[in-house]
Design a protein around this motif. Sequence first.
Motif, PDB file in Angstrom:
ATOM      1  N   THR A   1     -11.019  -3.129  -1.284  1.00  0.00           N
ATOM      2  CA  THR A   1     -11.589  -2.816  -2.593  1.00  0.00           C
ATOM      3  C   THR A   1     -11.121  -1.444  -3.027  1.00  0.00           C
ATOM      4  N   SER A   2     -10.708  -1.330  -4.282  1.00  0.00           N
ATOM      5  CA  SER A   2     -10.244  -0.050  -4.818  1.00  0.00           C
ATOM      6  C   SER A   2     -11.431   0.786  -5.265  1.00  0.00           C
ATOM      7  N   ARG A   3     -11.180   2.054  -5.532  1.00  0.00           N
ATOM      8  CA  ARG A   3     -12.251   2.938  -5.987  1.00  0.00           C
ATOM      9  C   ARG A   3     -12.774   2.546  -7.356  1.00  0.00           C
TER      10      ARG A   3
ATOM     11  N   PRO B   1      -5.913  -2.138  -8.456  1.00  0.00           N
ATOM     12  CA  PRO B   1      -4.649  -2.605  -7.889  1.00  0.00           C
ATOM     13  C   PRO B   1      -3.704  -3.039  -9.002  1.00  0.00           C
TER      14      PRO B   1
ATOM     15  N   LEU C   1      -1.333  -0.899  -4.174  1.00  0.00           N
ATOM     16  CA  LEU C   1      -2.570  -0.116  -4.153  1.00  0.00           C
ATOM     17  C   LEU C   1      -2.348   1.182  -3.395  1.00  0.00           C
TER      18      LEU C   1
ATOM     19  N   GLU D   1      -6.560   5.317  -3.316  1.00  0.00           N
ATOM     20  CA  GLU D   1      -7.488   4.561  -4.148  1.00  0.00           C
ATOM     21  C   GLU D   1      -8.207   3.460  -3.373  1.00  0.00           C
ATOM     22  N   LEU D   2      -7.970   3.381  -2.055  1.00  0.00           N
ATOM     23  CA  LEU D   2      -8.694   2.401  -1.251  1.00  0.00           C
ATOM     24  C   LEU D   2     -10.102   2.922  -1.012  1.00  0.00           C
ATOM     25  N   TYR D   3     -11.087   2.188  -1.516  1.00  0.00           N
ATOM     26  CA  TYR D   3     -12.486   2.611  -1.371  1.00  0.00           C
ATOM     27  C   TYR D   3     -13.112   2.067  -0.096  1.00  0.00           C
TER      28      TYR D   3
ATOM     29  N   HIS E   1      -7.155   3.351 -10.720  1.00  0.00           N
ATOM     30  CA  HIS E   1      -8.448   2.803 -10.377  1.00  0.00           C
ATOM     31  C   HIS E   1      -8.434   1.292 -10.250  1.00  0.00           C
TER      32      HIS E   1
ATOM     33  N   SER F   1       0.850  -1.183   0.000  1.00  0.00           N
ATOM     34  CA  SER F   1       0.000   0.000   0.000  1.00  0.00           C
ATOM     35  C   SER F   1       0.884   1.230   0.000  1.00  0.00           C
TER      36      SER F   1
ATOM     37  N   ARG G   1      -3.869   8.998  -9.087  1.00  0.00           N
ATOM     38  CA  ARG G   1      -5.054   8.166  -8.943  1.00  0.00           C
ATOM     39  C   ARG G   1      -5.021   7.045  -9.964  1.00  0.00           C
TER      40      ARG G   1
END
Length: 598
Positions: A115-117, A80, A92, A96-98, A78, A70, A76
């Motif tokens: 989960t990513s954005r 990994p 990641l 961008e970590l959602y 969208h 991480s 940005r």
Amino acid sequence: WFVFPLQLIFEKEGVYLHTNAKRSNQDTTIPGFIRIVERVNVFLTTQEGEGGEEDTNFDPGYEPDWAVISTVKKDRDHAPLLDENSQWAFSLPLSELYSLRRARFSLGRNFLVLTSRGGHPLPPLHFHRGGTRELLRALHRYIILDPSPVDGRLFLAYPNDSGEQSQAFDRLQLLDDGGSDLVTRFIHDPYATTFGGFSKVTNFFRAALRPPESPIHPRTVQDPSLPPQPDDEPGFELITCGVELGPRPDVTRGQPLDKWEEFLDPEGRVQNPERIKELVFRGGITPTLRKEAWKFLLGFYPWNSTRKERDDILRVKTDEYFRMKVQWKSISEEQEMRNSLLRGYRNLIERDVSRTDRHNTFFSGNDNPGLTLLHDVLMTYCMYNFDLGYVQGMSDLLAPLLFVTQNEVESFWCLTGFMELVHQNFEESQEAMKQQLLQLSILLKALDPELCDFLDSQDSGSLCFCFRWLLIWFKREFSFEDILTLWEVLWTRLPCENFHLLIACSILESQRGELIGSDHDFNTILKHINELTMKLDLQSVLRGAEAIYLQLIHCSCSHIAQNLICKQLISIVNSFILPPCLPDNACDKKLLSDMLFS
């Protein structure tokens, strides 16, 4: 070429990637590590003016089977990024970590799913050697993880910009729809309000809810004053802040209402109905007065009616009842064969009547006239409210009414008054039941987050085992005599409309010592709750529920955000306005039926 000065913020080995969390063989369990790396003063230099991409590879010094790296940066992406050196290595950016989800599969272990954005989830990760607490403390240096209001296992990630915390609340434009109340909007549509409006005040809420002496940023793992955490932690625990409700007061109960005539004027009007309700709420009603008082509490008689007016009401209601009764009594067998709906109602009623309160002498034995009355009143209710008809559980509501009134007509009209309060519970969609379970979950989360987290960790966070409690107002949980007292207390609608939810909270909190720290799983929790039948002390439960209410209404804080949360909790117990229901799969319908009539 690229220059990436790196600072290692967090590292944990012994983290396993489960490529298929439903299986536990070695082929799907891959060891690796997780790191948080801060890239300081990132410079991008290209030769001959050509564009290039940032190299996201990171050499850990050895080759694990997989790695999640991480990074903290402003660019940005969208999804990994896969590390070229390993099939399962990811990079990641925390920007961008959602979301972060806590999940529990059949292995009995808790997993983290990032989960990513862009909507790309990483494979589930499990910390076999502990370390989730340290990871979360490190993450809090860069992001805020706020629990989703509609999913207790989902935590949404927001940038941790402390500069925004000083922003004035009225500049956040939460009420940009013409001044509508935030709490009302949240109750009507928590999804849109939470993710639309509350996303603007994540930092504000976090500052408001944090105790004044706490720093804006939580301590990280590098803080030497941080107490060491054991590696063999029992599971994932999010370090987050909650609303401070203040102390819970002591409550005492009173004596039952034992005088009636002194509240009547010469013409028979009840002069002080509010005082009567207060006395009933505080101590119930003596058995000799129930037959008369219940008809007022359930709306059969208006409080301001005279004796003569009540005689007239009884005469009119008697005629109306028997007209409806004749309707179903006059249907021939041949006609009923062509009316599947009525035939279905009759079959359900006959089945339920034969097993309702048979331990009570009023309904015990064969060919008991009490059973006939129970059957006839329920059949007549089908004619009164044919859209709803008869639903399993309604016989439980009628039996105490018939026992107290000892009268077919009066018990029927008392049942219609009772059903005005709870008819939504019996609708086929079960929307109201799902909504009440959600309300109960919100209340419990605020009152006892530790208990709520434990239940959630055992797949019991939806509180589906409380379904029967709410459906028939605890009829199966207390003795017959206790139910008479409990229901008359609830019929006063004091101290709030949804006092039954606080009763449920009181029961759950009374069991926290038995549940937390035990080896209970979903099945044994369900078994334990079902075995509470006839073992609960009603007066203790009522004292606890009232104390919870007083704790909520006295909740106050100088921070407006905390006051909003308190108002949301109070609005839940004070009105029938319900938020959108739980997802359809939150409670399996067969399971609900099994719990209700097991």
